[in-house]
Design a protein around this motif. Structure first.
Motif, mmCIF file in Angstrom:
data_model
loop_
_atom_site.group_PDB
_atom_site.id
_atom_site.type_symbol
_atom_site.label_atom_id
_atom_site.label_comp_id
_atom_site.label_asym_id
_atom_site.label_seq_id
_atom_site.Cartn_x
_atom_site.Cartn_y
_atom_site.Cartn_z
ATOM 1 N N LYS A 115 27.106 50.698 31.199
ATOM 2 C CA LYS A 115 26.899 51.092 29.805
ATOM 3 C C LYS A 115 25.397 51.166 29.562
ATOM 4 O O LYS A 115 24.650 50.275 29.967
ATOM 5 N N LYS B 208 35.697 57.849 28.937
ATOM 6 C CA LYS B 208 34.511 57.393 28.220
ATOM 7 C C LYS B 208 34.087 58.442 27.193
ATOM 8 O O LYS B 208 34.355 59.627 27.349
ATOM 9 N N ILE C 122 29.474 60.204 29.293
ATOM 10 C CA ILE C 122 29.130 59.645 30.596
ATOM 11 C C ILE C 122 28.262 60.654 31.351
ATOM 12 O O ILE C 122 28.619 61.813 31.481
ATOM 13 N N TRP D 82 27.597 55.949 28.734
ATOM 14 C CA TRP D 82 27.714 55.369 30.065
ATOM 15 C C TRP D 82 27.010 56.235 31.100
ATOM 16 O O TRP D 82 26.799 57.426 30.880
#
Length: 140
Positions: free
Chosen positions: A61, A19, A22, A113
């Motif tokens: 998300k 990601k 995050i 995220w």
């Protein structure tokens, strides 16, 4: 990783998710209507303001995460983004370092995220995670 945020699981395991940004959500305290409250440091943007999310499950998300326990990909760092306060024309802070960073990242096309299975404690004079657990237990 801030000195007062202690992950309950190894956040480096999140690297495999690949990601952009995050965060490990953690509790913090706030005053709302003159009362002390505990919130989670993961946010959705609603009506132009960042609203803390209730505790969730799994990977989610979000629009912003606090930077107390966060992993940021190399491509985000190399994009030139910086942690900076957002000020108004009077010089007053309008948006904190971490929320402004996430907002700028989203404007560049990066995703933000959080992973609710990787929460972190937030140690102040008392562990706010313990206070939140106590509060939740005593509200039933």
């Amino acid at each position: 990783l801030d000195h007062d945020n202690i992950p309950t699981k190894n956040p480096l395991a999140l690297v495999e998710l690949n990601k952009d940004i995050i965060g490990c959500p953690y509790p913090n305290y706030t005053y709302k209507n003159g009362k002390l409250d505990v919130i989670w440091m993961a946010y959705k943007l609603k009506d132009g303001a960042y609203q803390p999310l209730p505790k969730g499950k799994g990977l989610q998300k979000v629009d912003a995460v606090a930077s107390g326990c966060v992993l940021i990909s190399r491509k985000v760092i190399e994009s030139g983004l910086r942690f900076e306060w957002r000020h108004d024309e009077k010089g007053e802070i309008q948006l904190g370092l971490d929320l402004n960073f996430c907002e700028q990242a989203r404007h560049k096309g990066f995703e933000v995220w959080t992973h609710w299975d990787y929460i972190a404690s937030h140690i102040k004079e008392k562990d706010l995670l313990e206070i939140l657990q106590w509060k939740n237990k005593n509200q039933s």
